[in-house]
Scaffold this active site. Structure first.
Site, PDB file in Angstrom:
ATOM      1  N   GLU B  49       0.863  -1.183   0.000  1.00  0.00           N
ATOM      2  CA  GLU B  49       0.000   0.000   0.000  1.00  0.00           C
ATOM      3  C   GLU B  49       0.894   1.226   0.000  1.00  0.00           C
ATOM      4  O   GLU B  49       1.862   1.292   0.755  1.00  0.00           O
ATOM      5  CB  GLU B  49      -0.886   0.027   1.247  1.00  0.00           C
ATOM      6  CG  GLU B  49      -1.938  -1.054   1.287  1.00  0.00           C
ATOM      7  CD  GLU B  49      -2.804  -0.985   2.542  1.00  0.00           C
ATOM      8  OE1 GLU B  49      -3.537  -1.948   2.791  1.00  0.00           O
ATOM      9  OE2 GLU B  49      -2.715   0.019   3.275  1.00  0.00           O
ATOM     10  N   ASP B  60      -5.778   9.255  10.759  1.00  0.00           N
ATOM     11  CA  ASP B  60      -4.443   8.731  11.004  1.00  0.00           C
ATOM     12  C   ASP B  60      -3.865   9.190  12.333  1.00  0.00           C
ATOM     13  O   ASP B  60      -4.023  10.338  12.724  1.00  0.00           O
ATOM     14  CB  ASP B  60      -3.484   9.140   9.872  1.00  0.00           C
ATOM     15  CG  ASP B  60      -3.714   8.306   8.632  1.00  0.00           C
ATOM     16  OD1 ASP B  60      -3.675   7.073   8.756  1.00  0.00           O
ATOM     17  OD2 ASP B  60      -3.962   8.891   7.557  1.00  0.00           O
TER      18      ASP B  60
END
Lengths: 409, 266
Positions: B49, B60
């Site tokens: 990824e 995040d």
């Protein structure tokens, strides 16, 4: 793109939550889908629940202290010689700003959902202060996310939050202002949404938060409508409602009852933060013609670069220092119902000096932006024009900045 | 023909182990370095990824935020991300690559243009953190038309009815978020509990590859090896930060971590 009449603006969105099919929506991580859906259902139910409305009205009256006064600023009017200048002194509300409406409603919703913890973001510190007050009042544990830069420049409000027993979480990422505080608050909610309720401090964020906040601040214009009728017997022919716009919660609250009126009768003017005169940075996505982008779960006009990275903003007023803006203001701009402009830091400071010189009023730096526009246009307007400024915050929190910039007080 | 993503899962299955998925941020710490890291770890990772960094990443945690800010500061642009992917694919033709990021970047680039570009540089899949189901249906269809896997996310808060619909509309792979957390949080749910929930999701459609991500480190990875695949992101980003701090070679250090992770699930 068209406004509908007879339907509150907060409800004029489509199924996916967009106003004018392009502003708003709910761009949220999967984890938040469920809590947002739960909140949406709860709010839908509560706003029709007579007992809940009774409770809200009780606290608005006895805790917030509505109605706030509507006064003519005679000295300022005479000095400028033109339109009549009036103020809706929303800063009289408990805590000193309009943020108390949204905070109180969120605390009531949090209670009704059986959650014990409430978290919120704050820029100027008013949203945080009010949430900490409401949390204390209703026995909720409260955490406030605030940019480290804002903690420094709005100390009086931080002291108040601590006194109310709230924990202030300083945010050091990015520009260390409101935008980072909102991001960090959302991150906290992602991690704790099972037992924690989140309050977004303005009419921004995923669709449901825009609605709840707008529904709460709408109290301001409901009061004003009654006050206008009792003062002038009927709604005057030429009115200009001037309000500062950061996220846009006080402006929406100030305008909501008047959106259906013809703009020739009631003009709506939003004043954004133009930043320092000499700086390229600002916090004026509407009046400086930015492109639509997605921030904090909603699409709106947005200070960003070509790539979609969020730009730094700059304003003397922490409460307006935000790169995005409410989707409902974007909708009002594109439908041309409201007009948006900006005032620079210097304009706002000058307006503050003038207002406090002539009137017994102490508007914070946010509404000082609105006063700057009023002062600019009043001399050119006829005496039967009624300018009303929403003086939505008190300058106590700006003590340090005013001292630094004006050298006194 | 099965997609490269599907093949990667099948290959791992043949070796009776979960697929190892790594996440790094494009341009972290520089364009050149991140390509080197990507190429080097792909010897051990089954699927890579690659994050296209955003400066307001609301889902995040600290480690990935740090990586993203560092990459942006060092000048990474979205077109650089594509050229990175392109370079990578030239030398690692069969290694699937998934781009991951926030929707505003795609929106500003223009959805169609973005997806055409993905197709050109042979991106295999896309994860868009803040474009949930069902709002992502049109976008997912556009991906499919170009042979790109759109990867749906599911979380512990996803309701049963919703889960059914998401799985029905999903492509080859789904991403299960292990717990209520941003990326890089400490695993606060027991692996047993995570696997219980995981198997309930898996039961709905056994042909879908479902990976688990969030909170996976060298310490926790072994306990979750029953899954089809496991994603490690923050632990890798953290290693890049540490290497910079200690003035050590990030490529070697990160590769070593990925090697160790792989050994733990063999």
């Amino acid at each position: 793109m068209k406004l509908k009449r007879g339907i509150p603006l907060i409800d004029q969105h489509d199924q996916e939550g967009f106003w004018g099919s392009k502003f708003g929506g709910s761009f949220i991580p999967e984890t938040l889908k469920k809590p947002v859906e739960d909140l949406t259902n709860e709010f839908k139910k509560l706003r029709k629940d007579k007992r809940f409305l009774k409770k809200r009205n009780f606290y608005f009256k006895n805790y917030i202290g509505t109605p706030t006064s509507f006064v003519k600023l005679n000295n300022l009017t005479n000095h400028l010689g033109g339109a009549q200048i009036w103020a809706k002194v929303v800063s009289e509300a408990n805590g000193g700003a309009h943020k108390i409406y949204n905070a109180t409603v969120h605390a009531l919703i949090c209670k009704s959902m059986g959650k014990k913890y409430i978290v919120g973001d704050t820029g100027a510190g008013y949203a945080g202060k009010m949430l900490s007050m409401a949390a204390k009042k209703f026995g909720l544990k409260c955490k406030i996310f605030m940019g480290a830069k804002d903690i420094k420049r709005q100390k009086p409000n931080c002291d108040a939050m601590k006194k109310n027993g709230a924990e202030i979480v300083p945010v050091y990422s990015g520009s260390q202002t409101l935008v980072d505080a909102v991001s960090e608050c959302m991150r906290y909610w992602v991690s704790n949404c099972d037992n924690t309720h989140m309050c977004v401090g303005s009419t921004v964020g995923p669709n449901i938060f825009v609605k709840i906040c707008g529904w709460s601040t709408a109290q301001i214009s409901r009061e004003l409508k009654v006050q206008l009728k009792s003062q002038f017997k009927k709604i005057p022919k030429k009115i200009k409602l001037i309000n500062c716009v950061g996220g846009g919660s006080s402006a929406y609250g100030f305008w909501s009852e008047f959106i259906d009126y013809d703009k020739k009768q009631i003009e709506l003017i939003g004043v954004e933060a133009g930043g320092p005169k000499k700086s390229k940075l600002h916090a004026a996505p509407l009046s400086k013609n930015t492109k639509i982008g997605i921030l904090h779960g909603a699409a709106s006009y947005l200070c960003q670069n070509n790539e979609g990275q969020i730009n730094d903003t700059e304003s003397i007023s922490a409460g307006l220092d935000y790169p995005g803006v409410s989707p409902i203001h974007c909708f009002l701009k594109d439908t041309k119902r409201a007009r948006y402009t900006y005032a620079t830091d210097e304009d706002a400071l000058n307006a503050y000096v003038m207002v406090t010189k002539y009137e017994n009023l102490n508007p914070s730096l946010e509404p000082s932006h609105a006063f700057a526009e009023a002062i600019k246009i009043a001399p050119k307007l006829s005496k039967d024009t009624i300018i009303i400024v929403n003086s939505c915050g008190d300058a106590k929190k700006d003590r340090d900045i005013l001292k630094e910039r004006l050298g006194k007080k | 023909m099965a997609s490269l993503i599907n093949q990667a899962f099948q290959n791992a299955k043949k070796e009776s182990r979960p697929a190892l998925l790594t996440y790094t941020v494009a341009g972290d710490s520089t364009k050149k370095k991140s390509l080197e890291i990507l190429k080097s770890i792909s010897d051990y990772a089954d699927i890579c990824e690659l994050g296209f960094p955003h400066n307001t990443p609301i889902a995040d945690g600290g480690q990935i935020q740090t990586s993203a800010y560092r990459a942006i500061k060092n000048g990474i642009k979205i077109n650089d991300v594509f050229s990175l992917a392109n370079d990578f694919k030239k030398s690692k033709k069969t290694k699937p690559i998934i781009l991951m990021g926030y929707y505003n970047m795609i929106f500003q680039y223009n959805e169609n243009k973005f997806l055409d570009k993905c197709k050109n540089v042979k991106v295999d899949g896309l994860i868009v953190v803040d474009l949930p189901y069902p709002e992502n249906k049109k976008f997912a269809t556009k991906c499919k038309k170009r042979g790109i896997n759109f990867i749906q996310l599911v979380s512990p808060t996803t309701s049963k009815i919703r889960l059914k619909k998401i799985i029905k509309d999903s492509h080859d792979m789904l991403y299960y978020i292990s717990m209520l957390s941003t990326t890089g949080g400490k695993l606060k749910v027991s692996p047993k509990k995570i696997l219980e929930r995981y198997s309930k999701i898996k039961k709905q459609n056994k042909s879908k590859n479902i990976v688990i991500g969030f909170g996976i480190t060298e310490k926790t990875i072994k306990s979750l090896k029953k899954a089809d695949g496991l994603v490690v992101g923050s632990a890798i980003c953290k290693e890049i930060s540490n290497s910079i701090k200690k003035r050590q070679n990030a490529v070697t250090n990160v590769t070593n971590i990925v090697k160790r992770l792989k050994n733990k699930i063999k």
